[in-house]
Design a protein around this motif. Structure first.
Motif, PDB file in Angstrom:
ATOM      1  N   TYR A  99      -5.521  10.119   2.656  1.00 26.66           N
ATOM      2  CA  TYR A  99      -5.743   9.286   1.516  1.00 26.66           C
ATOM      3  C   TYR A  99      -6.265   9.952   0.300  1.00 26.66           C
ATOM      4  CZ  TYR A  99      -4.538   5.092   4.296  1.00 26.66           C
ATOM      5  OH  TYR A  99      -3.991   4.183   5.119  1.00 26.66           O
ATOM      6  N   ILE A 122      -1.349   9.038   0.576  1.00 22.74           N
ATOM      7  CA  ILE A 122      -1.220   7.761  -0.040  1.00 22.74           C
ATOM      8  C   ILE A 122      -2.330   8.019  -1.077  1.00 22.74           C
ATOM      9  CG2 ILE A 122      -2.146   5.172  -0.049  1.00 22.74           C
ATOM     10  CD1 ILE A 122      -1.137   5.366   2.814  1.00 22.74           C
ATOM     11  N   HIS A 132      -2.509  -7.186  -2.183  1.00 24.11           N
ATOM     12  CA  HIS A 132      -2.273  -6.252  -1.177  1.00 24.11           C
ATOM     13  C   HIS A 132      -1.248  -6.907  -0.293  1.00 24.11           C
ATOM     14  CE1 HIS A 132      -4.239  -5.650   3.292  1.00 24.11           C
ATOM     15  NE2 HIS A 132      -3.173  -4.718   2.864  1.00 24.11           N
ATOM     16  N   ARG A 137      -2.099   0.391   2.582  1.00 22.99           N
ATOM     17  CA  ARG A 137      -2.434   0.420   1.477  1.00 22.99           C
ATOM     18  C   ARG A 137      -3.229  -0.627   0.894  1.00 22.99           C
ATOM     19  NH1 ARG A 137       3.551   1.871   0.143  1.00 22.99           N
ATOM     20  NH2 ARG A 137       3.482   1.110   2.115  1.00 22.99           N
ATOM     21  N   GLN A 142      -1.086   1.443  -4.783  1.00 23.05           N
ATOM     22  CA  GLN A 142      -1.296   2.756  -4.384  1.00 23.05           C
ATOM     23  C   GLN A 142       0.259   3.096  -3.703  1.00 23.05           C
ATOM     24  OE1 GLN A 142      -4.414   1.371  -1.624  1.00 23.05           O
ATOM     25  NE2 GLN A 142      -5.643   2.764  -2.644  1.00 23.05           N
TER      26      GLN A 142
END
Length: 214
Positions: A99, A122, A132, A137, A142
């Motif tokens: 990430y 990511i 979301h 993510r 993202q």
């Protein structure tokens, strides 16, 4: 090689497929509002070496299907991240997810030196006001980048909307009694949990509280 690590945990099941080793880097200058890991923002603490990290991971690796590296911001320690990835690849063949809060375009030069070491990446900052609706993510801005054939095979299925099985968190307990959660919570989940525990008479401090006093 020196490295700053916030914590290590196994198994993690909410940040990628299968039973995974979770590695959280210490230090982040991006500091997204609402970050689940605000305690990892400080650029001090967690000082160790890649060799010592690998010594802690060696007993987990035979049982791990993947590794997820988060933070903190791993790419703020690029040399240490590269050394850790190389050490993992030298003794283990599972998949690696990383990430980053940086845009992919800002990481291209660094990633060129890590070719084949990261299967899936990511990128982009967490935006608490952005919906979301996609797995792995925290916010829909993202992006998931599949960098290897293994990444495509293991993580291609996550290019979809959230399903009920995605809504899970791992719970981790430290020896000092601290409780940590890993995963991608729904909006305000932790605030609701905090309010419930306080109403029951518990003293609660979250990672954002630690970030404010550093």
């Amino acid at each position: 090689m020196d490295i700053r690590i916030s914590r290590l945990h196994f198994p993690v099941t909410s940040l990628g497929p299968g039973k995974r080793i979770g590695i959280w880097f210490q230090g982040c200058s991006i500091r997204c509002p609402g970050c689940i890991s605000a305690d990892t923002w400080a650029n001090t603490g967690g000082e160790t070496t890649v060799q010592m990290v690998m010594e802690q991971l060696v007993n987990w690796l035979p049982h791990a299907e993947g590794v997820t590296i988060s933070g903190g911001e791993p790419f703020e320690q690029p040399d240490a991240l590269s050394a850790l990835l190389s050490a993992l690849r030298s003794r283990w063949r599972g998949d690696i997810l990383v990430y980053s809060g940086h845009a992919f375009e800002a990481l291209t030069d660094t990633l060129a030196g890590m070719d084949g070491l990261i299967d899936a990446l990511i990128t982009d900052p967490f935006e608490i006001q952005t919906p979301h609706t996609r797995p792995l993510r925290g916010s829909d801005n993202q992006r998931l980048h599949l960098l290897t054939e293994a990444g495509q095979a293991r993580f291609g299925v996550y290019e979809r909307g959230l399903v009920e099985s995605d809504k899970s968190l791992d719970v981790m307990f430290d020896e000092d009694g601290s409780v940590w959660f890993a995963g991608i919570p729904n909006r305000n989940d932790f605030q609701r949990l905090r309010d419930l525990l306080i109403d029951q008479g518990h003293e609660v401090r979250i990672s954002a509280d630690k970030a404010r006093i550093r």
